[in-house]
Design a protein around this motif. Structure first.
Motif, PDB file in Angstrom:
ATOM      1  N   GLN A   3      -1.388  -5.035 -13.391  1.00  0.00           N
ATOM      2  CA  GLN A   3       0.055  -4.881 -13.521  1.00  0.00           C
ATOM      3  C   GLN A   3       0.788  -5.335 -12.262  1.00  0.00           C
ATOM      4  O   GLN A   3       1.864  -5.938 -12.346  1.00  0.00           O
ATOM      5  N   CYS A   4       0.201  -5.060 -11.108  1.00  0.00           N
ATOM      6  CA  CYS A   4       0.818  -5.503  -9.853  1.00  0.00           C
ATOM      7  C   CYS A   4       0.942  -7.024  -9.818  1.00  0.00           C
ATOM      8  O   CYS A   4       1.993  -7.563  -9.436  1.00  0.00           O
ATOM      9  N   PHE A   5      -0.117  -7.714 -10.228  1.00  0.00           N
ATOM     10  CA  PHE A   5      -0.084  -9.173 -10.226  1.00  0.00           C
ATOM     11  C   PHE A   5       0.853  -9.710 -11.306  1.00  0.00           C
ATOM     12  O   PHE A   5       1.475 -10.768 -11.122  1.00  0.00           O
ATOM     13  N   ASP A  54       3.357  -0.809  -3.964  1.00  0.00           N
ATOM     14  CA  ASP A  54       3.711  -1.243  -2.614  1.00  0.00           C
ATOM     15  C   ASP A  54       2.492  -1.325  -1.697  1.00  0.00           C
ATOM     16  O   ASP A  54       2.325  -2.305  -0.952  1.00  0.00           O
ATOM     17  N   ILE A  55       1.631  -0.303  -1.742  1.00  0.00           N
ATOM     18  CA  ILE A  55       0.487  -0.309  -0.834  1.00  0.00           C
ATOM     19  C   ILE A  55      -0.588  -1.289  -1.289  1.00  0.00           C
ATOM     20  O   ILE A  55      -1.419  -1.709  -0.483  1.00  0.00           O
ATOM     21  N   PHE A  56      -0.564  -1.658  -2.586  1.00  0.00           N
ATOM     22  CA  PHE A  56      -1.561  -2.596  -3.099  1.00  0.00           C
ATOM     23  C   PHE A  56      -1.497  -3.913  -2.327  1.00  0.00           C
ATOM     24  O   PHE A  56      -2.517  -4.464  -1.915  1.00  0.00           O
ATOM     25  N   ALA A  81      -3.837   1.860   3.580  1.00  0.00           N
ATOM     26  CA  ALA A  81      -3.592   1.460   2.188  1.00  0.00           C
ATOM     27  C   ALA A  81      -4.908   1.327   1.424  1.00  0.00           C
ATOM     28  O   ALA A  81      -5.015   1.753   0.264  1.00  0.00           O
ATOM     29  N   LYS A  82      -5.916   0.750   2.055  1.00  0.00           N
ATOM     30  CA  LYS A  82      -7.225   0.600   1.407  1.00  0.00           C
ATOM     31  C   LYS A  82      -7.830   1.969   1.092  1.00  0.00           C
ATOM     32  O   LYS A  82      -8.429   2.166   0.027  1.00  0.00           O
ATOM     33  N   ASP A 101     -11.424   2.027 -13.139  1.00  0.00           N
ATOM     34  CA  ASP A 101     -10.604   1.614 -14.289  1.00  0.00           C
ATOM     35  C   ASP A 101      -9.122   1.644 -13.948  1.00  0.00           C
ATOM     36  O   ASP A 101      -8.364   0.726 -14.294  1.00  0.00           O
ATOM     37  N   LYS A 102      -8.691   2.725 -13.272  1.00  0.00           N
ATOM     38  CA  LYS A 102      -7.281   2.835 -12.898  1.00  0.00           C
ATOM     39  C   LYS A 102      -6.889   1.747 -11.904  1.00  0.00           C
ATOM     40  O   LYS A 102      -5.791   1.184 -11.976  1.00  0.00           O
ATOM     41  N   LEU A 103      -7.786   1.453 -10.991  1.00  0.00           N
ATOM     42  CA  LEU A 103      -7.498   0.420  -9.997  1.00  0.00           C
ATOM     43  C   LEU A 103      -7.395  -0.956 -10.644  1.00  0.00           C
ATOM     44  O   LEU A 103      -6.510  -1.746 -10.312  1.00  0.00           O
ATOM     45  N   ILE A 104      -8.289  -1.232 -11.600  1.00  0.00           N
ATOM     46  CA  ILE A 104      -8.249  -2.516 -12.299  1.00  0.00           C
ATOM     47  C   ILE A 104      -6.938  -2.661 -13.079  1.00  0.00           C
ATOM     48  O   ILE A 104      -6.277  -3.703 -13.045  1.00  0.00           O
ATOM     49  N   ASN A 105      -6.547  -1.613 -13.816  1.00  0.00           N
ATOM     50  CA  ASN A 105      -5.296  -1.651 -14.580  1.00  0.00           C
ATOM     51  C   ASN A 105      -4.088  -1.804 -13.662  1.00  0.00           C
ATOM     52  O   ASN A 105      -3.149  -2.552 -13.956  1.00  0.00           O
TER      53      ASN A 105
END
Length: 235
Positions: free
Chosen positions: A158-160, A103-105, A140-141, A150-154
Motif C-alpha cells: 500500500q505504501c508503494f 511515514d517510517i516505512f 524506523a527499522k 503478512d502485515k508488513l507485506i500488505n
C-alpha cells in the motif's frame, strides 16, 4: 534563579533535539507533505487555467502551438484532468486504508529525498535531522520488525501504491508546469509587442495628421519599430 531556569529550558530543548530520531519522517515523502502538495498542485492548476483562459494566455498558447486551437484545448484539458485526479487522490487518502507505518516505512528503506525530519516536542513541530539520521533509520527499522510478515507485506504494497500514484501526478504536473512557464516567459512578451505595434499603427492610420513626418504618432511609431530586433519582422 533566572540562570537556573534558563539552564533548565536549554536542557529540555537539547534533550528534545536529541530525541527527534524517535519519530522520523522523510522531508518530502510523508502523508502531510503529500496531502499539502496535492492541494498546492490543484491550486496552481486553477491558476494556470485562469491564465490560459485570459486573452494573453490563450493567444500565447495558440501561438506556441502554431495556431492549432484543438491542441491548445487539449493542453488546457490536461490541467483540468490533473486537478481532478489530485482531488480524487486526496479523497482516497482520507477514505482508503493507509498503513500507520507509512511515514517510517520510507525512512526505514533509506529514502532521503530532501533529508529526514523528526518530531521535536519542545518546539511542537517536525525539525531537521542530520547527525542522528542513522539512528532514525534504525529506529524506523525496529518498529517495522515488530510487525508480522503478512502485515508488513500488505503495508509495503500500500505504501508503494500511494507513492507511485503521487509521483505520477507530481511528474505530470512538473512537465505541464515547465511547458506553461516557457509560454509565459517567451510568448507573452512577443504577443504584447505585436499588440503594441497594432495599437500604434491604428493610431497613426486613424488620424490624418499622424501621416505627417513629424507628427507625435509617427515619431512614436518610428521609435518603437526601430527598437525592435530584425527577427520581429520575419514572417
Amino acid at each position: 534563579m533566572a540562570k537556573k531556569i534558563a539552564d533548565t529550558e536549554e536542557m529540555r530543548a537539547w534533550k528534545a533535539r536529541e530525541l527527534r530520531y524517535k519519530k522520523p519522517i522523510v522531508r518530502n515523502l510523508n502523508l502531510d507533505f503529500i496531502t499539502q502538495d496535492l492541494f498546492d498542485i490543484q491550486e496552481e492548476c486553477d491558476n494556470i487555467r485562469w491564465y490560459t483562459d485570459s486573452n494573453d494566455g490563450e493567444d500565447s498558447l495558440i501561438n506556441a502551438l502554431d495556431g492549432d486551437e484543438d491542441e491548445a484545448y487539449e493542453f488546457k484539458m490536461a490541467f483540468a484532468d490533473l486537478c481532478a485526479e489530485c482531488e480524487r487522490m486526496e479523497e482516497d487518502l482520507e477514505d482508503e486504508w493507509i498503513p500507520e507505518c507509512f511515514d517510517i516505512f520510507f525512512v526505514a528503506i533509506g529514502a532521503k529525498d530532501g533529508g529526514l525530519m523528526g518530531w521535536d516536542p519542545y518546539v511542537g513541530d517536525y525539525m531537521g535531522i542530520s547527525s542522528s539520521s542513522t539512528f532514525a533509520e534504525n529506529e524506523a527499522k525496529k518498529k517495522l520488525r515488530s510487525m508480522t510478515k503478512d502485515k508488513l507485506i500488505n503495508a509495503a504494497r500500500q505504501c508503494f501504491n500511494v507513492y507511485h500514484a503521487y509521483m505520477g501526478l507530481r511528474n505530470r504536473y512538473d512537465n505541464l508546469k515547465a511547458a506553461i512557464d516557457i509560454l509565459r516567459d517567451q510568448n507573452t512578451g512577443y504577443l504584447q509587442a505585436v499588440k503594441e505595434i497594432d495599437r500604434l499603427y491604428e493610431e497613426m492610420d486613424a488620424d490624418c495628421r499622424s501621416r505627417g513626418k513629424w507628427s507625435e504618432q509617427s515619431r512614436e511609431w518610428k521609435r518603437y519599430t526601430d527598437a525592435l530586433p530584425q527577427e520581429a519582422w520575419i514572417q
